[in-house]
Each structure stands twice: as C-alpha cells, then as structure tokens.
Design a protein around this motif. Structure first.
Motif, short mmCIF file in Angstrom:
data_model
loop_
_atom_site.label_atom_id
_atom_site.label_comp_id
_atom_site.label_asym_id
_atom_site.label_seq_id
_atom_site.Cartn_x
_atom_site.Cartn_y
_atom_site.Cartn_z
N ASP A 1 19.08 8.83 66.85
CA ASP A 1 19.74 9.79 67.91
C ASP A 1 20.87 8.85 68.50
OD1 ASP A 1 18.59 12.02 67.12
OD2 ASP A 1 17.17 12.16 68.69
N ASP A 2 20.57 7.65 68.63
CA ASP A 2 21.68 6.99 69.39
C ASP A 2 22.26 5.76 68.60
OD1 ASP A 2 22.82 5.63 71.65
OD2 ASP A 2 21.19 4.56 72.11
N ILE A 3 23.27 6.02 67.97
CA ILE A 3 24.33 5.27 67.11
C ILE A 3 25.32 4.55 67.86
CG2 ILE A 3 23.09 6.31 64.96
CD1 ILE A 3 25.97 7.71 64.67
N GLY A 4 25.95 3.50 67.04
CA GLY A 4 27.01 2.82 67.71
C GLY A 4 28.34 3.49 67.14
N SER A 5 28.36 4.49 67.81
CA SER A 5 29.66 5.33 67.49
C SER A 5 29.61 6.51 68.34
CB SER A 5 29.46 5.95 65.98
OG SER A 5 30.48 6.97 65.76
N SER A 6 31.05 6.89 68.50
CA SER A 6 31.25 8.00 69.45
C SER A 6 31.32 9.43 68.85
CB SER A 6 32.71 7.69 70.37
OG SER A 6 32.57 6.58 71.13
N PHE A 7 31.40 9.28 67.58
CA PHE A 7 31.07 10.65 66.58
C PHE A 7 29.75 10.56 65.94
CE2 PHE A 7 35.68 10.09 67.43
CZ PHE A 7 36.02 11.18 67.57
N TYR A 8 29.53 11.56 65.38
CA TYR A 8 28.17 11.55 64.69
C TYR A 8 28.44 12.01 63.25
CZ TYR A 8 23.09 11.62 64.00
OH TYR A 8 21.90 11.08 63.63
N PRO A 9 27.98 11.27 62.08
CA PRO A 9 28.40 11.36 60.77
C PRO A 9 27.54 12.88 60.16
CG PRO A 9 27.74 9.10 61.05
CD PRO A 9 27.14 9.97 62.25
N ALA A 10 28.42 13.68 59.51
CA ALA A 10 27.75 14.77 58.83
C ALA A 10 26.44 14.45 57.92
CB ALA A 10 28.62 15.47 58.06
N LEU A 11 26.53 13.27 57.38
CA LEU A 11 25.44 12.59 56.74
C LEU A 11 24.39 11.98 57.61
CD1 LEU A 11 27.49 10.76 53.72
CD2 LEU A 11 26.31 12.74 53.62
N GLY A 12 24.43 12.14 58.82
CA GLY A 12 23.49 11.42 59.66
C GLY A 12 23.84 9.65 59.30
N PHE A 255 38.43 5.32 56.39
CA PHE A 255 37.55 6.33 55.68
C PHE A 255 36.15 6.40 56.65
CE2 PHE A 255 34.01 7.61 53.39
CZ PHE A 255 34.47 9.14 53.05
N ASN A 256 35.52 5.18 56.82
CA ASN A 256 34.43 5.35 57.57
C ASN A 256 34.04 4.22 58.45
OD1 ASN A 256 33.79 3.64 55.58
ND2 ASN A 256 31.84 4.30 55.27
N GLU A 257 35.12 3.82 59.46
CA GLU A 257 34.59 2.77 60.33
C GLU A 257 34.16 3.51 61.67
OE1 GLU A 257 33.45 0.31 62.04
OE2 GLU A 257 35.03 -1.24 61.06
N TRP A 258 33.17 4.00 61.53
CA TRP A 258 32.59 4.87 62.68
C TRP A 258 32.53 4.03 64.19
CZ3 TRP A 258 31.54 9.89 62.32
CH2 TRP A 258 31.68 10.32 61.10
N HIS A 259 32.22 2.69 63.97
CA HIS A 259 32.11 2.12 65.24
C HIS A 259 33.31 1.90 66.02
CE1 HIS A 259 28.36 0.46 63.39
NE2 HIS A 259 29.07 -0.25 62.46
N GLU A 260 34.55 2.12 65.32
CA GLU A 260 35.85 2.06 66.08
C GLU A 260 36.38 3.42 65.98
OE1 GLU A 260 38.06 -1.02 64.19
OE2 GLU A 260 36.71 -2.61 65.31
#
Length: 308
Positions: A1-12, A255-260
């Motif tokens: 529930d608390d990941i290093g991203s401001s968005f949340y992946p559809a894949l979790g 494509f998927n640098e979620w942290h940034e």
C-alpha cells in the motif's frame, strides 16, 4: 500500500522477473507503437540492487520483446569503476551474448550498415580523451571498423558537453531527463540549437520526451523539479517540440520509472488510509500509451514528408 511512487501501477507492486509482467509490459509497448525498448543495463553481478543483478534478466526480456516484434537496445549505467576499458568489455560481452538474438536492435546508418546502438548514461563522468581511446578510429583500443563497432549515444546535460561529446568520438547525443528546464539538454527551448550543432558535426540528436516528473516519494526535497502532467498536455508539448527539430529517433523517459513519476505504463487510482496516489483521471489507465501511439503515427507520417 505504500510504495516509492506518487502513482500506483495497474499491475500493483511487481517484479520484472515475473514472466506474466514481462508479457503484459510488451503488450503495452506494442499498443503504444513503440519500436525499441531501451533497457537499463549493468554488467553481470551488478545492479541498482546488488542482490538482484539485472543482466540475468536480459534473455527473458529479449524473448518477451520478440514475441511482440519489439527490439531491445542497451542503456549502460554508470556502475562503479566504469571507464573506456570496462565499457569496451561490456560492448563485447553484450554483442557476443545477445547480438544474434532476433530482438537485438540494430540501427540502419546512412551508409547502409546495420549497427547496434548503445546509450551511455552519465557519459560526462569519463573525460572525452578517455572515450576517444574507444570511439575514435585512431584510439588505442578503438571499436571502430571492428566486429564490435556500434552507434554510441552520449548524454548531453550542460551546453559545454556538446564539444566534449564531439571530441570523444560519439555518434550522437540524447537528453534523457523528463523535467523541462532541469538541465540545458532537457530544456525544449534549446533543442533547435542542439540539432543545428549536431547537423553541422554529423551527430545524431535524440531528444527525450516525458509525460511529467515527480520524485518526491523518494526525494522529498526535490519538489522544484516536479512537472505536472496537465492531463497529457505536458507530454504533447514535449512531443511537439521534439518533432519540430526533425529527429531520426525520439526517446521516451520513461516506460516504467515509477520512482520519478515519468512512467507511461498503466496507472490506476488508489487510496489507502495514509496515502492518496496521483492518477490519470478523468482518462483511462492506458491514456499515455494511447497518446504515444497517436504521436508515433504522426512521427512516421512527418518523416515521410521530410524525406520527400
């Protein structure tokens, strides 16, 4: 529930070691009309997380990419001790091990040769005279005109790097950062001048576009570099700026640098007792893949016009 991203992946929260995740990613890339996946690469035994060396993932990524007719290029990261000698070994290793795979990307040069293409991240950390040993035809351990010759792309951050990249023997430059104004290279307003310099010196210019930027979930002090997505307008402005300079290639960060917060991968709304994640509403989770596809088609049509 608390990941290093401001968005949340559809894949979790996911692992790229999961074959189902790789298959889904390649499907998303295909849907976005992306031709080449540029893979963040470290030598065997090294990685962002040393517990999980990334090179062991490459065969699965190549196979998954091939199943969707996507090709893979390598983005060589600034690992500890990287220099012209170790990069020489890296290039040989990558080409010997993966060069015959059907998904291994080769760029068709103006002279008709098909050569692998390598992005060298933070290339400025190594002096241009060291790179010249590797990248100029007269270098002490040059790759030029050998079985390991390739197209080498340097990172342009500061304006002064242009001359360094040229004297180092690189074939081109890219800008990487998705935050407009963060650096000289990543500022859209400078792309025309950079392209003019590249054209005059026979260098390829690869502008890098991104849908936005937010890394405050991992760098709380960096909010001055946040760039709001403005419902896709930020991305389209970057794409328009890129196409205006008529580049050969446009690279997407990311494509998927979620942290940034630069991902175009599917994201979903998510609220927990302690966090509210950003999302793509009122648009669908696939919004940025659809925008990419539309602009990729536009880019192809424009290219035909330029060549006429």
């Amino acid at each position: 529930d608390d990941i290093g991203s401001s968005f949340y992946p559809a894949l979790g929260p996911y692992s790229s070691r999961d074959p189902a995740v790789l298959a889904e990613h390649m499907g998303q890339l295909r849907a976005a009309a992306i031709g080449v996946l540029v893979l963040s690469w470290y030598p065997p035994g090294q990685g962002d997380d040393p517990e999980e060396p990334s090179d062991s993932l490459v065969p699965a990524i190549l196979d998954a990419a091939h199943s969707q007719a996507i090709q893979v290029a390598f983005h060589i990261q600034p690992y500890k001790g990287r220099d012209d000698h170790t990069v020489h070994e890296n290039i040989k290793y990558i080409m010997d091990k993966y060069g015959s795979h059907a998904a291994f990307y080769k760029y068709k040069t103006s002279t008709g040769r098909s050569l692998p293409l390598f992005y060298i991240y933070d290339s400025y950390l190594t002096p241009p005279e060291s790179w010249a040993n590797l990248l100029s035809p007269s270098g002490s351990h040059s790759l030029r005109n050998t079985a390991y010759d390739a197209v080498f792309i340097a990172l342009l951050v500061e304006e002064g790097h242009k001359q360094d990249i040229l004297s180092a023997g690189y074939d081109g430059l890219y800008t990487y950062f998705a935050s407009n104004g963060f650096s000289f290279g990543s500022s859209h307003q400078n792309w025309k001048a950079i392209k003019t310099f590249c054209d005059a010196n026979n260098l390829m210019f690869i502008p890098s576009v991104g849908p936005g930027y937010i890394d405050t979930s991992i760098r709380p002090w960096n909010n001055h570099n946040t760039r709001n997505r403005v419902n896709g307008k930020y991305y389209e402005t970057a794409l328009q700026a890129a196409l205006t300079v008529r580049p050969e290639i446009v690279s997407i960060t990311s494509f998927n640098e979620w942290h940034e917060g630069t991902q175009i991968e599917k994201a979903v709304p998510k609220k927990t007792p302690t966090r509210l994640y950003l999302d793509y509403l009122p648009h669908q989770p696939s919004m940025y893949l659809e925008l990419t596809r539309r602009w990729a088609e536009h880019f192809s049509k424009e290219k035909e016009q330029w060549l006429m």
